[in-house]
Motif scaffolding. Structure first.
Motif, short mmCIF file in Angstrom:
data_model
loop_
_atom_site.label_atom_id
_atom_site.label_comp_id
_atom_site.label_asym_id
_atom_site.label_seq_id
_atom_site.Cartn_x
_atom_site.Cartn_y
_atom_site.Cartn_z
N GLU A 18 0.85 -1.19 0.00
CA GLU A 18 0.00 0.00 0.00
C GLU A 18 0.88 1.24 0.00
OE1 GLU A 18 -2.66 -0.15 3.29
OE2 GLU A 18 -3.65 -2.00 2.62
N ILE A 19 0.63 2.13 -0.95
CA ILE A 19 1.45 3.33 -1.05
C ILE A 19 0.57 4.58 -1.07
CG2 ILE A 19 3.18 2.05 -2.38
CD1 ILE A 19 2.35 3.86 -4.79
N GLU A 20 1.20 5.70 -0.75
CA GLU A 20 0.61 7.02 -0.97
C GLU A 20 1.25 7.56 -2.24
OE1 GLU A 20 -1.77 8.57 0.86
OE2 GLU A 20 -1.94 6.80 2.15
N SER A 21 0.48 7.58 -3.31
CA SER A 21 1.02 7.96 -4.61
C SER A 21 1.15 9.48 -4.74
CB SER A 21 0.11 7.43 -5.72
OG SER A 21 0.65 7.72 -6.98
N LYS A 22 2.20 9.92 -5.41
CA LYS A 22 2.40 11.35 -5.61
C LYS A 22 1.53 11.89 -6.74
CE LYS A 22 7.19 11.33 -3.96
NZ LYS A 22 8.61 11.59 -4.31
N SER A 23 1.08 11.01 -7.65
CA SER A 23 0.22 11.45 -8.75
C SER A 23 -0.68 10.30 -9.16
CB SER A 23 1.06 11.93 -9.94
OG SER A 23 1.85 10.86 -10.43
N ALA A 24 -1.78 10.62 -9.82
CA ALA A 24 -2.71 9.61 -10.31
C ALA A 24 -2.53 9.38 -11.81
CB ALA A 24 -4.15 10.03 -10.02
N LEU A 25 -2.34 10.46 -12.55
CA LEU A 25 -2.28 10.38 -14.01
C LEU A 25 -0.83 10.27 -14.48
CD1 LEU A 25 -4.91 13.12 -14.91
CD2 LEU A 25 -5.22 10.63 -14.97
N SER A 26 -0.64 9.48 -15.53
CA SER A 26 0.68 9.38 -16.16
C SER A 26 0.56 9.83 -17.61
CB SER A 26 1.22 7.94 -16.09
OG SER A 26 0.30 7.04 -16.68
N ARG A 27 1.55 10.54 -18.07
CA ARG A 27 1.55 11.05 -19.44
C ARG A 27 1.82 9.91 -20.40
NH1 ARG A 27 2.30 16.41 -21.17
NH2 ARG A 27 1.81 16.49 -23.40
N VAL A 28 1.06 9.83 -21.49
CA VAL A 28 1.21 8.78 -22.49
C VAL A 28 1.61 9.43 -23.81
CG1 VAL A 28 0.06 6.93 -23.75
CG2 VAL A 28 -0.52 7.35 -21.35
N THR A 70 3.08 -9.54 -6.37
CA THR A 70 3.38 -8.33 -5.62
C THR A 70 2.61 -7.19 -6.26
OG1 THR A 70 5.58 -9.12 -5.02
CG2 THR A 70 5.16 -6.76 -4.78
N ILE A 71 1.50 -6.81 -5.64
CA ILE A 71 0.60 -5.81 -6.20
C ILE A 71 0.74 -4.52 -5.41
CG2 ILE A 71 -1.78 -5.27 -6.80
CD1 ILE A 71 -0.57 -7.74 -8.25
N ILE A 72 0.88 -3.43 -6.12
CA ILE A 72 0.98 -2.12 -5.49
C ILE A 72 -0.38 -1.44 -5.58
CG2 ILE A 72 2.06 0.16 -5.64
CD1 ILE A 72 4.51 -1.39 -6.84
N ALA A 73 -0.92 -1.07 -4.44
CA ALA A 73 -2.23 -0.41 -4.35
C ALA A 73 -2.01 1.05 -3.98
CB ALA A 73 -3.10 -1.10 -3.31
N LYS A 74 -2.43 1.95 -4.85
CA LYS A 74 -2.26 3.39 -4.62
C LYS A 74 -3.48 3.88 -3.84
CE LYS A 74 -0.04 3.64 -9.16
NZ LYS A 74 -0.08 4.26 -10.51
N ARG A 75 -3.42 3.77 -2.53
CA ARG A 75 -4.62 3.94 -1.72
C ARG A 75 -5.18 5.36 -1.74
NH1 ARG A 75 -2.12 3.00 4.38
NH2 ARG A 75 -0.94 4.94 4.54
N ASN A 76 -4.40 6.34 -2.15
CA ASN A 76 -4.89 7.72 -2.23
C ASN A 76 -5.14 8.16 -3.67
OD1 ASN A 76 -2.17 7.72 -2.98
ND2 ASN A 76 -1.87 9.83 -2.29
N VAL A 77 -5.25 7.21 -4.60
CA VAL A 77 -5.28 7.56 -6.02
C VAL A 77 -6.49 8.42 -6.38
CG1 VAL A 77 -6.45 5.41 -6.72
CG2 VAL A 77 -5.01 6.64 -8.37
N ALA A 78 -7.66 8.16 -5.77
CA ALA A 78 -8.85 8.95 -6.10
C ALA A 78 -8.69 10.39 -5.65
CB ALA A 78 -10.09 8.32 -5.46
N ASP A 79 -8.10 10.61 -4.48
CA ASP A 79 -7.87 11.96 -3.99
C ASP A 79 -6.89 12.71 -4.90
OD1 ASP A 79 -9.54 11.57 -1.83
OD2 ASP A 79 -7.92 10.95 -0.48
N ARG A 80 -5.84 12.00 -5.32
CA ARG A 80 -4.87 12.63 -6.22
C ARG A 80 -5.53 12.97 -7.56
NH1 ARG A 80 -2.14 14.24 -2.84
NH2 ARG A 80 -0.14 13.44 -2.09
N LEU A 81 -6.38 12.06 -8.05
CA LEU A 81 -7.06 12.29 -9.32
C LEU A 81 -7.96 13.53 -9.23
CD1 LEU A 81 -7.73 11.31 -12.20
CD2 LEU A 81 -9.57 9.94 -11.20
N ARG A 82 -8.68 13.65 -8.14
CA ARG A 82 -9.55 14.82 -7.98
C ARG A 82 -8.73 16.12 -8.00
NH1 ARG A 82 -14.68 15.21 -6.56
NH2 ARG A 82 -14.74 13.02 -5.84
N GLU A 83 -7.60 16.11 -7.32
CA GLU A 83 -6.75 17.29 -7.30
C GLU A 83 -6.25 17.63 -8.70
OE1 GLU A 83 -3.63 16.29 -4.63
OE2 GLU A 83 -4.92 16.23 -2.84
#
Length: 317
Positions: A18-28, A70-83
């Motif tokens: 479980e991580i606190e992600s710095k961002s939700a979106l990645s540039r493609v 080994t699965i990484i769960a970005k537990r704050n991803v929705a909050d980051r996305l809203r921001e």
């Protein structure tokens, strides 16, 4: 990213970071969409051919068992996305959900990170496309209906390389069987949600016969698909090693043929052209329109093809 781990959970052979992600979106880059959204890293489904396996190596994890266990769960991803979507400088360009992981892999049942992201997309009325091969998505039909009403585009793509249960169980060992994916498609379409099929990857000697390809097209139309897309298997080095190792255990002769056939990441041009001719003929016979739609399947890439309205209506009866 591993320095951001806040908690490690063990569930049998599965390890969730479980991580606190710095961002939700990645540039493609180089695709028809600008942004990718992946609530998780790694995927429990264990598909042999998954191009996203390589992304685990960026974290000093393995592309084989590590990617599946080994699965990484970005537990704050929705909050980051809203921001990030609240930024007045951000243009309302389509977001592709699931470019490097299946957003409805089993851990979503516990974490509901994908559902949280959909709630944000609905609230911000943001266009998106989502790709999955798991029937868990029906849990969120109510939310997807809300997205369909409020977002300029809200499209679901069901990944379905083949209808054969035995082949599917071997190469996609921990995901929904083909018929359940078709039932999922039907449920989405009956609920008024834009949805179709991604016939990819088409794998030489496994899923590439004309009858196999046509069967998927017919099943897609029978279950209300608005579009079908297709692409031939690509094998970048990291993924190729894993794929061939798994294939070699079951079909050693075919694995040897692959090693001769794939001299680079792509199948030979003549083979790809032949397969695409079969796809085009199946498309025409199924009544699919020729108009392409934007791709939203990441490196598995495909051109979606929309059903004419008359065919779409008859498919839903």
């Amino acid at each position: 990213m591993l320095s951001q781990v806040r908690r490690v959970k063990s569930m049998g052979r599965l390890r969730i970071l479980e991580i606190e992600s710095k961002s939700a979106l990645s540039r493609v880059k180089g695709m028809s969409f600008r942004w990718g959204l992946n609530p998780y890293r790694g995927c429990q489904h264990g598909c042999w051919y998954c191009y996203a396996r390589e992304t685990h190596t960026y974290l000093e994890l393995g592309a084989g068992e590590d990617f599946e266990r080994t699965i990484i769960a970005k537990r704050n991803v929705a909050d980051r996305l809203r921001e990030e979507l609240s930024s007045t400088r951000r243009k309302k360009l389509e977001i592709a959900v699931g470019t490097a992981t299946d957003p409805y892999q089993p851990v979503e049942g516990t974490y509901k990170l994908t559902r949280g992201c959909l709630e944000v997309l609905a609230d911000r009325q943001w266009p998106f496309g989502l790709i999955t091969k798991n029937s868990m998505i029906v849990r969120d039909i109510d939310l997807l209906q809300d997205c369909s009403r409020r977002c300029a585009r809200a499209t679901v793509v069901i990944s379905l390389p083949i209808l054969d249960d035995a082949v599917s169980a071997a190469i996609e060992p921990r995901t929904a069987p083909p018929r359940r994916r078709l039932a999922t498609l039907r449920g989405l379409r009956d609920a008024g949600i834009s949805a179709g099929i991604n016939l990819a990857p088409i794998m030489p000697g496994l899923t590439d016969s004309e009858s196999q390809i046509r069967d998927v097209f017919r099943a897609a139309v029978d279950n209300g698909a608005e579009f079908v897309g297709a692409a031939v298997l690509r094998l970048k080095p990291t993924v190729g090693r894993h794929f061939l190792e798994r294939l070699g255990r079951r079909r050693p002769n075919l694995a040897r043929r692959y090693r001769r056939f794939y001299t680079g990441p792509n199948a030979p041009g003549a083979y790809q052209r032949r397969i695409m001719r079969i796809v085009e003929e199946a498309r025409l016979d199924a009544g699919l329109d020729i108009r392409p739609m934007p791709s939203n399947a990441g490196d598995s890439g495909f051109a979606q093809l929309r059903l004419p309205l008359s065919a779409g209506r008859s498919a839903r009866r």
